[in-house]
Design a protein around this motif. Structure first.
Motif, PDB file in Angstrom:
ATOM      1  N   GLU A 263      -0.230   6.728  -4.779  1.00 12.31           N
ATOM      2  CA  GLU A 263      -1.234   5.841  -5.602  1.00 12.31           C
ATOM      3  C   GLU A 263      -1.480   6.973  -6.952  1.00 12.31           C
ATOM      4  O   GLU A 263      -1.678   6.599  -8.026  1.00 12.31           O
ATOM      5  N   TYR A 264      -1.414   8.235  -6.661  1.00 11.64           N
ATOM      6  CA  TYR A 264      -1.739   9.205  -7.979  1.00 11.64           C
ATOM      7  C   TYR A 264      -0.818  10.424  -7.716  1.00 11.64           C
ATOM      8  O   TYR A 264      -0.264  10.713  -6.444  1.00 11.64           O
ATOM      9  N   PHE A 265      -0.229  11.036  -8.933  1.00 15.27           N
ATOM     10  CA  PHE A 265       0.480  12.199  -8.691  1.00 15.27           C
ATOM     11  C   PHE A 265      -0.254  13.220  -9.669  1.00 15.27           C
ATOM     12  O   PHE A 265      -1.175  12.843 -10.591  1.00 15.27           O
ATOM     13  N   PHE A 266      -0.055  14.398  -9.246  1.00 19.82           N
ATOM     14  CA  PHE A 266      -0.503  15.653 -10.116  1.00 19.82           C
ATOM     15  C   PHE A 266       0.494  16.516 -10.243  1.00 19.82           C
ATOM     16  O   PHE A 266       1.409  16.682  -9.597  1.00 19.82           O
ATOM     17  N   THR A 267       0.631  16.831 -11.575  1.00 20.28           N
ATOM     18  CA  THR A 267       1.438  18.143 -11.894  1.00 20.28           C
ATOM     19  C   THR A 267       0.626  19.512 -11.914  1.00 20.28           C
ATOM     20  O   THR A 267      -0.739  19.389 -12.216  1.00 20.28           O
ATOM     21  N   HIS A 268       1.057  20.455 -11.265  1.00 24.94           N
ATOM     22  CA  HIS A 268       0.164  21.435 -10.986  1.00 24.94           C
ATOM     23  C   HIS A 268       0.884  22.971 -10.815  1.00 24.94           C
ATOM     24  O   HIS A 268       1.924  23.330 -10.157  1.00 24.94           O
TER      25      HIS A 268
ATOM     26  N   TYR B 283      -9.811  17.258   1.264  1.00 23.89           N
ATOM     27  CA  TYR B 283     -10.359  16.177   0.364  1.00 23.89           C
ATOM     28  C   TYR B 283      -9.087  15.107  -0.243  1.00 23.89           C
ATOM     29  O   TYR B 283      -9.653  14.113  -0.701  1.00 23.89           O
ATOM     30  N   LEU B 284      -8.096  15.414  -0.003  1.00 22.11           N
ATOM     31  CA  LEU B 284      -7.018  14.411  -0.747  1.00 22.11           C
ATOM     32  C   LEU B 284      -6.104  13.783   0.235  1.00 22.11           C
ATOM     33  O   LEU B 284      -5.093  12.951  -0.198  1.00 22.11           O
ATOM     34  N   GLN B 285      -6.484  13.558   1.513  1.00 17.03           N
ATOM     35  CA  GLN B 285      -5.754  12.882   2.647  1.00 17.03           C
ATOM     36  C   GLN B 285      -5.590  11.116   2.215  1.00 17.03           C
ATOM     37  O   GLN B 285      -6.574  10.846   1.550  1.00 17.03           O
ATOM     38  N   PRO B 286      -4.688  10.696   2.267  1.00 14.78           N
ATOM     39  CA  PRO B 286      -3.281  11.279   2.753  1.00 14.78           C
ATOM     40  C   PRO B 286      -2.526  11.828   1.626  1.00 14.78           C
ATOM     41  O   PRO B 286      -2.640  11.124   0.549  1.00 14.78           O
ATOM     42  N   TYR B 287      -2.010  13.051   1.602  1.00 11.99           N
ATOM     43  CA  TYR B 287      -1.436  13.829   0.726  1.00 11.99           C
ATOM     44  C   TYR B 287      -0.193  14.347   0.833  1.00 11.99           C
ATOM     45  O   TYR B 287       0.390  14.641   2.123  1.00 11.99           O
ATOM     46  N   LYS B 288       0.772  15.018  -0.129  1.00  6.95           N
ATOM     47  CA  LYS B 288       1.854  15.644   0.157  1.00  6.95           C
ATOM     48  C   LYS B 288       2.034  16.547  -0.929  1.00  6.95           C
ATOM     49  O   LYS B 288       1.573  16.119  -2.238  1.00  6.95           O
TER      50      LYS B 288
ATOM     51  N   MET C  69       0.764  -1.238  -0.149  1.00  8.40           N
ATOM     52  CA  MET C  69      -0.002  -0.016   0.028  1.00  8.40           C
ATOM     53  C   MET C  69       0.959   1.309  -0.082  1.00  8.40           C
ATOM     54  O   MET C  69       1.893   1.396   0.579  1.00  8.40           O
ATOM     55  N   SER C  70       0.490   2.341  -0.658  1.00  6.86           N
ATOM     56  CA  SER C  70       1.258   3.406  -0.958  1.00  6.86           C
ATOM     57  C   SER C  70       1.231   4.309   0.482  1.00  6.86           C
ATOM     58  O   SER C  70       0.234   4.448   1.046  1.00  6.86           O
ATOM     59  N   GLU C  71       2.231   5.051   0.616  1.00  8.53           N
ATOM     60  CA  GLU C  71       2.256   5.768   1.756  1.00  8.53           C
ATOM     61  C   GLU C  71       1.230   7.061   1.570  1.00  8.53           C
ATOM     62  O   GLU C  71       0.728   7.396   2.666  1.00  8.53           O
ATOM     63  N   TYR C  72       1.069   7.491   0.419  1.00  9.18           N
ATOM     64  CA  TYR C  72       0.149   8.541   0.055  1.00  9.18           C
ATOM     65  C   TYR C  72      -0.793   8.213  -0.877  1.00  9.18           C
ATOM     66  O   TYR C  72      -0.495   7.186  -1.655  1.00  9.18           O
ATOM     67  N   LYS C  73      -1.920   8.739  -0.693  1.00  7.44           N
ATOM     68  CA  LYS C  73      -2.981   8.816  -1.978  1.00  7.44           C
ATOM     69  C   LYS C  73      -2.771   9.773  -2.987  1.00  7.44           C
ATOM     70  O   LYS C  73      -2.968   9.301  -4.254  1.00  7.44           O
ATOM     71  N   ASN C  74      -2.356  10.880  -2.602  1.00  7.59           N
ATOM     72  CA  ASN C  74      -1.906  11.964  -3.817  1.00  7.59           C
ATOM     73  C   ASN C  74      -0.762  12.740  -3.504  1.00  7.59           C
ATOM     74  O   ASN C  74      -0.705  13.000  -2.302  1.00  7.59           O
ATOM     75  N   ILE C  75       0.057  12.855  -4.485  1.00 10.78           N
ATOM     76  CA  ILE C  75       1.213  13.707  -4.155  1.00 10.78           C
ATOM     77  C   ILE C  75       1.015  14.816  -5.421  1.00 10.78           C
ATOM     78  O   ILE C  75       0.834  14.547  -6.396  1.00 10.78           O
ATOM     79  N   ILE C  76       1.175  16.154  -5.091  1.00  8.42           N
ATOM     80  CA  ILE C  76       1.015  17.283  -5.875  1.00  8.42           C
ATOM     81  C   ILE C  76       2.472  17.615  -6.252  1.00  8.42           C
ATOM     82  O   ILE C  76       3.256  18.122  -5.220  1.00  8.42           O
ATOM     83  N   LEU C  77       2.750  18.029  -7.451  1.00 16.88           N
ATOM     84  CA  LEU C  77       3.980  18.460  -7.995  1.00 16.88           C
ATOM     85  C   LEU C  77       4.151  19.635  -8.516  1.00 16.88           C
ATOM     86  O   LEU C  77       3.139  19.834  -9.548  1.00 16.88           O
ATOM     87  N   ILE C  78       4.961  20.364  -7.783  1.00  9.00           N
ATOM     88  CA  ILE C  78       4.745  21.949  -8.293  1.00  9.00           C
ATOM     89  C   ILE C  78       6.031  22.734  -8.740  1.00  9.00           C
ATOM     90  O   ILE C  78       6.896  22.646  -8.073  1.00  9.00           O
ATOM     91  N   PRO C  79       6.335  22.668 -10.244  1.00  7.29           N
ATOM     92  CA  PRO C  79       7.623  23.318 -10.659  1.00  7.29           C
ATOM     93  C   PRO C  79       7.636  24.845 -10.225  1.00  7.29           C
ATOM     94  O   PRO C  79       6.665  25.466 -10.313  1.00  7.29           O
ATOM     95  N   TYR C  80       8.797  25.329  -9.755  1.00  2.01           N
ATOM     96  CA  TYR C  80       8.867  26.656  -9.163  1.00  2.01           C
ATOM     97  C   TYR C  80      10.199  27.366  -9.287  1.00  2.01           C
ATOM     98  O   TYR C  80      11.290  26.423  -9.311  1.00  2.01           O
ATOM     99  N   ARG C  81       9.920  28.658  -9.662  1.00  2.00           N
ATOM    100  CA  ARG C  81      11.133  29.459  -9.530  1.00  2.00           C
ATOM    101  C   ARG C  81      10.535  30.863  -9.464  1.00  2.00           C
ATOM    102  O   ARG C  81       9.346  31.140 -10.212  1.00  2.00           O
ATOM    103  N   ASN C  82      10.996  31.815  -8.729  1.00  8.06           N
ATOM    104  CA  ASN C  82      10.581  33.427  -8.785  1.00  8.06           C
ATOM    105  C   ASN C  82       8.847  33.494  -8.553  1.00  8.06           C
ATOM    106  O   ASN C  82       8.523  34.552  -9.463  1.00  8.06           O
ATOM    107  N   ARG C  83       8.340  32.658  -7.751  1.00  5.88           N
ATOM    108  CA  ARG C  83       6.645  33.003  -7.759  1.00  5.88           C
ATOM    109  C   ARG C  83       6.325  33.037  -6.575  1.00  5.88           C
ATOM    110  O   ARG C  83       5.359  32.483  -6.014  1.00  5.88           O
ATOM    111  N   LYS C  84       7.158  33.852  -5.395  1.00  9.24           N
ATOM    112  CA  LYS C  84       6.668  33.707  -4.055  1.00  9.24           C
ATOM    113  C   LYS C  84       5.339  34.086  -3.908  1.00  9.24           C
ATOM    114  O   LYS C  84       4.768  33.462  -3.256  1.00  9.24           O
TER     115      LYS C  84
END
Length: 252
Positions: free
Chosen positions: A68-73, A33-38, A1-16
């Motif tokens: 279990e799932y990933f998001f690009t965001h 709504y997305l627990q467990p998530y990171k 079983m995966s540690e998380y249900k959802n992981i959200i990936l955010i590419p970032y630079r200069n956007r404070k």
């Protein structure tokens, strides 16, 4: 079983400014709504053109067996509660779903996918520096690797109702182009004219299979609900496990 249900990936630079708004407005919805998530923020150091696709590959690579799932965001697209409840939690029969994508038949913006999908498609190309086209490259990879795939795309960036689902900020930084004309003509035209063998060669030439990067630092942004009195008694591993947001700065 995966540690998380959802992981959200955010590419970032200069956007404070955008990141602060995202954390304030979106994180409580993910909590609800997305627990467990990171949330993983992958920050590119200065010195080279921004490489959105490679940053997303890095974030996935660091956690590929953890969710279990990933998001690009993208950080400048902040979902509203109805959106997270209705679209982010949806379990699609497909291995890839478009939540907020371009009208140009791409897989940019916000997408949700299984780790098996991203591994099979070899992720995004690592060699697309500067703004644009990496999202069309992923669409092409999906269509090649999953023949006749039907990708459900919920909200397009020209839909009149998009502001009912998202707050969309101005995408002002890191818009520099590099060879944009060649990349566009290839991914939007020439790729489809390649032989089956050459399509696969192109896909495997750059992606997860030859990803190279160096982690400069990790910052664990702890949940405000955590009891911080015993913070000094917890090591970095505890912070990593207990934090809902991790910020990884990388050299690429």
């Amino acid at each position: 079983m995966s540690e998380y249900k959802n992981i959200i990936l955010i590419p970032y630079r200069n956007r404070k400014e955008h990141l602060d708004i995202f954390i304030k407005d979106a994180i409580p919805l993910f909590e609800k709504y997305l627990q467990p998530y990171k949330v993983i923020i992958i920050e590119q150091e200065h010195g080279k053109l921004f490489n959105r696709g490679m940053l997303l590959n890095i974030g996935f690579n660091e956690y590929k067996d953890k969710s279990e799932y990933f998001f690009t965001h993208d950080v400048d697209i902040i979902p509203k509660e109805e959106c997270v409840n209705e679209l982010y939690t949806k379990i699609d029969i497909s291995c890839i779903t478009g939540i907020y994508t371009s009208q140009c038949n791409t897989l940019g913006g916000i997408i949700k996918f299984t780790p098996e999908f991203f591994i099979k498609t070899n992720g995004f190309p690592n060699n697309y520096w500067g703004w644009g086209v990496e999202d069309k490259a992923l669409q092409n990879r999906a269509e090649y690797m999953y023949h006749n795939i039907n990708i459900n795309k919920n909200i397009l960036n020209n839909d009149e109702n998009r502001f009912n689902y998202f707050t969309i900020k101005n995408d002002i930084d890191d818009r520099q182009h590099d060879n944009i004309g060649h990349k566009t003509s290839f991914e939007y035209g020439e790729f489809n004219n390649l032989t089956t063998e050459n399509k696969l060669i192109h896909i495997m030439k750059s992606g997860l299979n030859n990803l190279e990067y160096k982690i400069i630092s990790r910052e664990y942004i702890r949940d405000d609900r955590d009891d911080r009195d015993d913070r000094d008694d917890r090591d970095d591993r505890d912070d990593r496990n207990n934090s809902t947001i991790e910020r990884i700065k990388v050299s690429i």
